[in-house]
Design a protein around this motif. Structure first.
Motif, PDB file in Angstrom:
ATOM      1  N   LEU A  84       0.840  -1.188   0.000  1.00 19.42           N
ATOM      2  CA  LEU A  84       0.000   0.000   0.000  1.00 19.42           C
ATOM      3  C   LEU A  84       0.885   1.251   0.000  1.00 19.42           C
ATOM      4  CD1 LEU A  84      -2.614  -0.997   2.751  1.00 19.42           C
ATOM      5  CD2 LEU A  84      -2.826  -1.279   0.273  1.00 19.42           C
ATOM      6  N   PRO A  85       0.355   2.378  -0.474  1.00 20.19           N
ATOM      7  CA  PRO A  85       1.153   3.612  -0.399  1.00 20.19           C
ATOM      8  C   PRO A  85       1.408   4.001   1.062  1.00 20.19           C
ATOM      9  CG  PRO A  85      -1.121   4.086  -1.022  1.00 20.19           C
ATOM     10  CD  PRO A  85      -0.973   2.604  -1.071  1.00 20.19           C
ATOM     11  N   VAL A  86       2.557   4.592   1.301  1.00 15.65           N
ATOM     12  CA  VAL A  86       2.909   4.982   2.669  1.00 15.65           C
ATOM     13  C   VAL A  86       1.878   5.956   3.225  1.00 15.65           C
ATOM     14  CG1 VAL A  86       4.661   6.078   4.118  1.00 15.65           C
ATOM     15  CG2 VAL A  86       5.352   4.606   2.205  1.00 15.65           C
ATOM     16  N   HIS A  87       1.439   6.871   2.388  1.00 10.79           N
ATOM     17  CA  HIS A  87       0.411   7.833   2.768  1.00 10.79           C
ATOM     18  C   HIS A  87      -0.745   7.710   1.784  1.00 10.79           C
ATOM     19  CE1 HIS A  87       3.236   9.653   5.563  1.00 10.79           C
ATOM     20  NE2 HIS A  87       4.127   9.769   4.582  1.00 10.79           N
ATOM     21  N   PRO A  88      -1.971   7.953   2.231  1.00 10.07           N
ATOM     22  CA  PRO A  88      -3.107   7.892   1.304  1.00 10.07           C
ATOM     23  C   PRO A  88      -2.901   8.812   0.102  1.00 10.07           C
ATOM     24  CG  PRO A  88      -3.875   8.074   3.574  1.00 10.07           C
ATOM     25  CD  PRO A  88      -2.392   8.268   3.608  1.00 10.07           C
ATOM     26  N   LEU A  89      -3.382   8.368  -1.045  1.00  6.08           N
ATOM     27  CA  LEU A  89      -3.226   9.147  -2.269  1.00  6.08           C
ATOM     28  C   LEU A  89      -3.986  10.468  -2.165  1.00  6.08           C
ATOM     29  CD1 LEU A  89      -3.720   6.314  -4.911  1.00  6.08           C
ATOM     30  CD2 LEU A  89      -1.562   7.398  -4.257  1.00  6.08           C
ATOM     31  N   HIS A  90      -3.382  11.484  -2.701  1.00  8.35           N
ATOM     32  CA  HIS A  90      -4.030  12.789  -2.680  1.00  8.35           C
ATOM     33  C   HIS A  90      -4.930  12.895  -3.912  1.00  8.35           C
ATOM     34  CE1 HIS A  90      -4.716  17.036  -2.000  1.00  8.35           C
ATOM     35  NE2 HIS A  90      -4.361  17.278  -3.262  1.00  8.35           N
ATOM     36  N   ILE A  91      -6.243  12.929  -3.693  1.00  7.84           N
ATOM     37  CA  ILE A  91      -7.201  13.050  -4.793  1.00  7.84           C
ATOM     38  C   ILE A  91      -8.245  14.100  -4.425  1.00  7.84           C
ATOM     39  CG2 ILE A  91      -6.909  10.685  -5.637  1.00  7.84           C
ATOM     40  CD1 ILE A  91      -9.506   9.953  -4.161  1.00  7.84           C
ATOM     41  N   SER A  92      -8.854  14.676  -5.450  1.00  3.39           N
ATOM     42  CA  SER A  92      -9.920  15.652  -5.219  1.00  3.39           C
ATOM     43  C   SER A  92     -11.298  15.030  -5.405  1.00  3.39           C
ATOM     44  CB  SER A  92      -9.752  16.836  -6.180  1.00  3.39           C
ATOM     45  OG  SER A  92      -9.803  16.386  -7.533  1.00  3.39           O
ATOM     46  N   THR A  93     -11.365  13.858  -6.075  1.00  4.63           N
ATOM     47  CA  THR A  93     -12.641  13.193  -6.345  1.00  4.63           C
ATOM     48  C   THR A  93     -13.145  12.459  -5.107  1.00  4.63           C
ATOM     49  OG1 THR A  93     -11.927  12.860  -8.626  1.00  4.63           O
ATOM     50  CG2 THR A  93     -13.822  11.573  -7.881  1.00  4.63           C
ATOM     51  N   HIS A  94     -14.433  12.555  -4.844  1.00 11.11           N
ATOM     52  CA  HIS A  94     -15.062  11.782  -3.779  1.00 11.11           C
ATOM     53  C   HIS A  94     -15.591  10.472  -4.370  1.00 11.11           C
ATOM     54  CE1 HIS A  94     -15.123  15.803  -1.954  1.00 11.11           C
ATOM     55  NE2 HIS A  94     -15.167  15.179  -0.800  1.00 11.11           N
ATOM     56  N   LEU A  95     -15.274   9.374  -3.709  1.00 12.49           N
ATOM     57  CA  LEU A  95     -15.681   8.049  -4.172  1.00 12.49           C
ATOM     58  C   LEU A  95     -16.654   7.430  -3.177  1.00 12.49           C
ATOM     59  CD1 LEU A  95     -15.337   5.532  -6.052  1.00 12.49           C
ATOM     60  CD2 LEU A  95     -13.378   4.891  -4.617  1.00 12.49           C
ATOM     61  N   TYR A  96     -17.809   7.007  -3.688  1.00 14.14           N
ATOM     62  CA  TYR A  96     -18.797   6.299  -2.861  1.00 14.14           C
ATOM     63  C   TYR A  96     -18.912   4.869  -3.382  1.00 14.14           C
ATOM     64  CZ  TYR A  96     -20.505  10.411  -0.341  1.00 14.14           C
ATOM     65  OH  TYR A  96     -20.620  11.500   0.483  1.00 14.14           O
ATOM     66  N   ILE A  97     -18.673   3.911  -2.479  1.00 14.13           N
ATOM     67  CA  ILE A  97     -18.820   2.497  -2.817  1.00 14.13           C
ATOM     68  C   ILE A  97     -20.142   2.013  -2.220  1.00 14.13           C
ATOM     69  CG2 ILE A  97     -17.868   0.171  -2.612  1.00 14.13           C
ATOM     70  CD1 ILE A  97     -16.134   1.989  -4.293  1.00 14.13           C
ATOM     71  N   ILE A  98     -21.037   1.534  -3.077  1.00 11.04           N
ATOM     72  CA  ILE A  98     -22.299   0.955  -2.624  1.00 11.04           C
ATOM     73  C   ILE A  98     -22.100  -0.558  -2.595  1.00 11.04           C
ATOM     74  CG2 ILE A  98     -24.780   0.809  -2.993  1.00 11.04           C
ATOM     75  CD1 ILE A  98     -23.667   3.653  -2.488  1.00 11.04           C
ATOM     76  N   GLN A  99     -21.945  -1.109  -1.408  1.00 14.59           N
ATOM     77  CA  GLN A  99     -21.552  -2.516  -1.271  1.00 14.59           C
ATOM     78  C   GLN A  99     -22.743  -3.391  -0.898  1.00 14.59           C
ATOM     79  OE1 GLN A  99     -18.994  -4.069   2.117  1.00 14.59           O
ATOM     80  NE2 GLN A  99     -17.512  -4.203   0.455  1.00 14.59           N
ATOM     81  N   HIS A 100     -22.937  -4.451  -1.677  1.00 15.48           N
ATOM     82  CA  HIS A 100     -23.970  -5.435  -1.337  1.00 15.48           C
ATOM     83  C   HIS A 100     -23.574  -6.129  -0.029  1.00 15.48           C
ATOM     84  CE1 HIS A 100     -26.496  -9.038  -1.592  1.00 15.48           C
ATOM     85  NE2 HIS A 100     -27.241  -8.373  -2.459  1.00 15.48           N
ATOM     86  N   PRO A 101     -24.530  -6.385   0.875  1.00 18.70           N
ATOM     87  CA  PRO A 101     -24.182  -6.997   2.175  1.00 18.70           C
ATOM     88  C   PRO A 101     -23.437  -8.322   2.049  1.00 18.70           C
ATOM     89  CG  PRO A 101     -26.430  -6.170   2.223  1.00 18.70           C
ATOM     90  CD  PRO A 101     -25.967  -6.019   0.806  1.00 18.70           C
ATOM     91  N   ALA A 102     -23.671  -9.068   0.976  1.00 14.36           N
ATOM     92  CA  ALA A 102     -22.999 -10.361   0.817  1.00 14.36           C
ATOM     93  C   ALA A 102     -21.498 -10.210   0.604  1.00 14.36           C
ATOM     94  CB  ALA A 102     -23.615 -11.131  -0.354  1.00 14.36           C
ATOM     95  N   GLU A 103     -21.049  -9.033   0.172  1.00 13.56           N
ATOM     96  CA  GLU A 103     -19.627  -8.814  -0.085  1.00 13.56           C
ATOM     97  C   GLU A 103     -18.851  -8.476   1.183  1.00 13.56           C
ATOM     98  OE1 GLU A 103     -17.723  -8.855  -3.043  1.00 13.56           O
ATOM     99  OE2 GLU A 103     -19.461  -9.930  -3.814  1.00 13.56           O
ATOM    100  N   GLU A 104     -19.571  -8.068   2.217  1.00 15.17           N
ATOM    101  CA  GLU A 104     -18.908  -7.520   3.401  1.00 15.17           C
ATOM    102  C   GLU A 104     -17.978  -8.515   4.082  1.00 15.17           C
ATOM    103  OE1 GLU A 104     -20.136  -5.182   7.548  1.00 15.17           O
ATOM    104  OE2 GLU A 104     -21.679  -6.112   6.294  1.00 15.17           O
TER     105      GLU A 104
END
Length: 298
Positions: A84-104
């Motif tokens: 993984l990157p040492v620090h979180p990637l710097h991005i301006s976009t907001h990402l929403y993940i809609i996850q089905h409960p079976a994937e959790e």
């Protein structure tokens, strides 16, 4: 070839006492041979049943789960944080993940790896099958914004790369559905909120690197891969895609080294005649299989 009949060896004859007919009941034979009487057998069965019932009353110790890494959510012994990157990637976009409960609770899910690479305020995971303004006001507000996109393929979906070139409003948010294709379809079409944002899709020639999980076609990508490609386009930075794919590559490499096998897509198996299941009798399902074999987009 006729099936071979089971042969009796001299060691296992059907023993009968002299004068015993073949029509004698087993209980009668047992009594004549000095075996257990039926009453005693019944008592023994009751005793066995009582002792078996007692097993259900014994306390059950809960299975201990292996300690998990707090960042990548993998067991600590197979932690993927070095990739993984040492620090979180710097991005301006907001990402929403809609996850089905079976994937959790799936072991080889990719969303935790994706979230570990991004800032917490830029990547949010919403778990569920049905969403509404009453249940999730925040998500409802996001879907109603003119600069929100939803990534879902279809006839009405625009090519993401072409869309951002012509759009007067540059997208600030993208929504991705996480689940199997049937689960994603159910979530998309049965939630009216998700038909409010502009629908886009990826036009890419890359093949999925998530080779330890079967995909319907060679062009299908995992949730992490979709996010990697979409964010690299929106942020205009190919380094984002390379960075997000690195832990996925490490995950697949580790699994293959420890017994996992490469899972070929259904499309590939059908084209090469290696599909192990019989063709479906349902006309709609059969049509889908035929489309896969002919490389026609469903």
């Amino acid at each position: 070839m006729e099936p071979q009949k089971e042969a009796r060896t001299p060691r296992d004859p059907v023993a009968r006492l002299p004068g015993a007919s073949s029509s004698q009941k087993p209980d009668e034979e047992e009594r004549r041979e000095g075996g257990t009487a039926p009453a005693a057998t019944a008592l023994d069965a009751e005793a066995d049943g009582a002792s078996a019932d007692g097993l259900w009353e014994l306390p059950v110790e809960p299975a201990e789960r292996r300690p998990e890494c707090s960042r990548c959510s993998r067991p600590q012994k197979v932690c993927l944080c070095p990739f993984l990157p040492v620090h979180p990637l710097h991005i301006s976009t907001h990402l929403y993940i809609i996850q089905h409960p079976a994937e959790e609770n799936k072991v080889l899910r990719t969303v935790p790896l994706l979230a570990a690479c991004l800032p917490q305020d830029k990547c949010k995971v919403k778990i569920g099958r049905r969403f509404s303004e009453e249940r999730d006001p925040e998500l409802s507000a996001v879907c109603r914004k003119s600069d929100t996109l939803i990534l879902y393929p279809g006839a009405d979906a625009a090519n993401l790369e072409e869309f951002i070139l012509d759009s007067p409003i540059y997208p600030s948010t993208i929504i991705i559905i996480d689940g199997t294709w049937s689960q994603a379809k159910d979530i998309f079409y049965k939630n009216s909120l998700f038909r409010l944002p502009k629908q886009v899709q990826l036009k890419t020639s890359i093949s999925s690197q998530y080779v330890i999980r079967a995909q319907p076609t060679n062009r299908c990508l995992s949730t992490l891969e979709c996010a990697a490609v979409a964010l690299s386009i929106l942020e205009k930075n190919n380094y984002i895609q390379e960075t997000l794919l690195r832990p996925l590559q490490a995950l697949c490499s580790f699994q293959l080294q420890h017994g996992a096998q490469i899972r070929l897509s259904k499309e590939h198996l059908l084209k090469t005649g290696l599909y192990p299941k019989p063709m479906p009798k349902n006309k709609r399902k059969l049509r889908k299989m035929e489309l896969l074999m002919n490389s026609i987009k469903i």
